[in-house]
Design an enzyme around this catalytic site. Structure first.
Site, short mmCIF file in Angstrom:
data_model
loop_
_atom_site.label_atom_id
_atom_site.label_comp_id
_atom_site.label_asym_id
_atom_site.label_seq_id
_atom_site.Cartn_x
_atom_site.Cartn_y
_atom_site.Cartn_z
N ARG A 1 36.56 -12.89 -4.83
CA ARG A 1 38.00 -12.68 -4.75
C ARG A 1 39.06 -14.01 -5.22
NH1 ARG A 1 37.60 -11.41 1.66
NH2 ARG A 1 35.48 -10.96 0.63
N LYS B 1 23.77 -18.91 1.20
CA LYS B 1 23.25 -17.75 1.74
C LYS B 1 21.93 -17.92 2.23
CE LYS B 1 25.73 -14.55 -1.72
NZ LYS B 1 26.12 -13.76 -0.50
N1 BES Z 1 28.20 -11.31 -3.92
C1 BES Z 1 28.43 -11.41 -2.93
C2 BES Z 1 28.67 -9.58 -2.38
C3 BES Z 1 27.12 -8.98 -2.39
C4 BES Z 1 26.17 -9.19 -1.43
C5 BES Z 1 26.97 -8.08 -3.23
C6 BES Z 1 25.00 -8.69 -1.23
C7 BES Z 1 25.59 -7.36 -3.15
C8 BES Z 1 24.80 -7.85 -2.27
C9 BES Z 1 29.97 -11.80 -2.37
O1 BES Z 1 30.26 -12.95 -3.24
C10 BES Z 1 29.68 -12.20 -0.69
O2 BES Z 1 28.93 -13.04 -0.60
N2 BES Z 1 30.46 -11.31 -0.10
C11 BES Z 1 30.56 -11.93 1.41
C12 BES Z 1 31.63 -11.88 1.70
C13 BES Z 1 31.96 -12.60 3.42
C14 BES Z 1 31.51 -13.99 3.26
C15 BES Z 1 33.43 -12.30 3.88
C16 BES Z 1 29.74 -10.92 1.94
O3 BES Z 1 29.64 -9.65 1.72
O4 BES Z 1 28.88 -11.02 2.75
MN MN Z 2 29.29 -14.81 -2.31
#
Ligand code: BES
Ligand code: MN
Ligand code: ZN
Length: 497
Positions: free
Chosen positions: A354, A280
């Protein structure tokens, strides 16, 4: 704080502070009118001087009102009587809390039960007041060397109801609001704890502590070896790059006897989400300590259900791991095998929620559940769709979805349903495995749920995406304790209690 109920007239009660509602244009609530009459029009006279007109958020603390036994009288503005909203009501409660925190009042008599928001009754108003006060008392000072104060001196709030027959239901409302508020605070504490303290092993220890508090609750935590035996290759792939061991925490509450329905809650417990090799960006990454708020809401709900002794069986399952980059971390393109036997091509290691949930959802089958609800901070896309106000809800069963939507409304902790469908499922196609772990840019919240749906064919299931609602950013940064109110309400409804 202790919450009590008493019946009678407001003017004759001894108390440190009597709390009364006033509506827009200085219209007195029923209890305020009674106090006004007993004091020969003192309230009307004071309001007539222009210090308060009853707008939402206003307050006026009065001392020495003649004809009443209360040391102080606190007037709270509620806005227009015909349009009394839940927000205005909660605003008044927050104001009450703030005024009491700066006051010497040792106990409180609150007549706000009679000024319930539109569409709600007295017991709802009391339950919500208890829940609000209890959550306003929360401070995260575990990691501060100086503990904060600015809490009310009062240790007792008594709610005034008109007749003796009103006392028992109001006491139940207090009990319900208190269990919910305490459940929220537990969820918030776990959420607010940093990733270096709140690890998967720490969560497992907290679950065991919770288990020791209730005879009805038994807790076990599967370690990595036990999970390997079960074939949980998907869950284990997420923690591969971390020095922190992963855990599958299982909390079993038995309150309903052998023949009672079993409900399962599954909470995403990523104790820190760096994204892994699909790292990230750095901005606000600290907030990924909140990526276990789904798990925290399961802890809070299990505690509340156990405190309320609801006549159901409930299993709380928390798949917990830390998502880190490393030399042996799972990488894009890796193919893993889930407990269900289905294979997954990991195209993005940041779609890890997931991956831990799917094995927990397969594990849930063994409890023969009447319903399974998973709760997860799953997708940033859910924040884009619904903002920070409503949870995203997706389900393979209309009845369960409707019950959750109704519970959210009843608890003022609302969800909004998004669709599922074959056309979305197709976005998960992989050339190399049974499915990919991401479904492209469009409908990211739905394709994430669609991924989970491939593991929930054997029971009625719903998914709550709480990415936007589980915590607040900015100067109010902190876990919210949501959706504990929705979940406790849902289970209470299902218990028929
Ligand atoms: N924990 C995150 C989702 C999230 C991001 C929650 C920001 C709250 C604030 C999750 O694990 C994630 O990173 N999801 C990705 C999925 C994508 C790679 C398909 C996302 O939402 O960017
Ligand atoms: Mn994530
Ligand atoms: Zn995550």
């Amino acid at each position: 704080m202790e919450y009590l109920v008493k019946s009678g007239k407001p003017e004759g009660q001894r108390t440190g502070c009597l709390v009364l509602g006033v509506f827009d244009k200085r219209r007195l609530s029923e209890a305020a009118s009674q106090v006004d009459a007993a004091s020969q029009g003192q309230l009307t006279a004071i309001l007539g001087k222009g210090d308060m007109d009853g707008a939402a958020g206003q307050s006026l603390l009065l001392h020495g009102i003649p004809g009443v036994s209360a040391e102080r009288v606190l007037l709270l503005g509620l806005g227009k009587e015909k349009e009394l909203t839940e927000r205005a009501y909660r605003q008044a409660l927050q104001t009450m809390f703030r005024v009491l925190s700066a006051s010497g009042a040792r106990d409180v008599l609150c007549a706000l039960g009679e000024t319930a928001p539109k569409g709600r009754d007295r017991n709802w108003a009391i339950r919500d007041a208890v829940q609000q006060v209890e959550t306003l008392l929360y401070r995260f000072d575990t990691c501060k060397s100086k503990k904060g104060n600015s809490l009310p001196n009062a240790k007792k709030i008594t709610f005034l109801v008109p007749g003796t027959a009103d006392v028992a239901p109001a006491r139940d409302a207090c009990k319900f609001g208190l269990a919910t508020g305490r459940g929220m605070n537990l969820a918030r504490e776990l959420g607010d704890l940093p990733g270096n303290i709140c690890t998967p092993v720490y969560l497992a220890e907290q679950a065991k502590k919770l288990g020791k508090r209730f005879k009805t609750l038994s807790v076990e935590a599967l370690d990595e070896k036990a999970m390997e035996k079960l074939g949980m290759g998907s869950l284990l792939s997420v923690g591969h790059g971390s020095r922190q061991e992963s855990r599958l925490i299982v909390m079993q509450y038995k309150g309903g006897g052998k023949n009672a329905d079993t409900h399962v809650l599954v909470g995403k417990g990523i104790t820190f989400d760096t994204g892994g090799i699909s790292l990230k960006p750095g901005a606000a990454m600290d907030e990924m300590k909140f990526d276990m708020c789904g798990a925290a809401s399961v802890f809070g709900t299990v505690q509340a259900v156990a405190e309320l002794e609801l006549p159901i069986n409930l299993v709380g399952i928390v798949p917990s791991a830390e998502n880190m980059p490393d030399g042996i971390a799972t990488k894009p393109g890796d193919i893993i095998t889930s407990m269900s036997g289905q294979t997954i091509e990991v195209l993005n290691t940041d779609a890890e929620g997931r991956l831990v949930l799917c094995d927990a959802l397969t594990y849930a089958e063994r409890f023969k559940p009447v319903s399974v609800v998973d709760i997860a901070t799953l997708t940033g896309a859910c924040i884009i769709a619904l903002g920070h106000h409503k949870h995203g809800l997706m389900s393979n069963n209309t009845a369960v979805a409707n019950k959750l939507l109704a519970a959210g409304k009843a608890a003022a902790d609302e969800a909004w349903q998004l669709p599922l469908g074959e056309e979305y499922d197709e976005q998960l196609k992989s050339n190399f495995a049974d499915m990919a772990n991401i479904g492209g840019r469009s409908a990211g919240t739905i394709t994430a749920a669609q991924f989970l749906a491939r593991f929930t064919g054997k029971y009625k299931w719903a998914h709550l995406d709480i990415a936007g609602t589980a915590w607040k950013s900015g100067d109010q940064k902190g876990a919210t304790g949501r959706p504990v109110p929705l979940l406790v309400q849902y289970l209470k409804d299902r218990a028929g209690a």
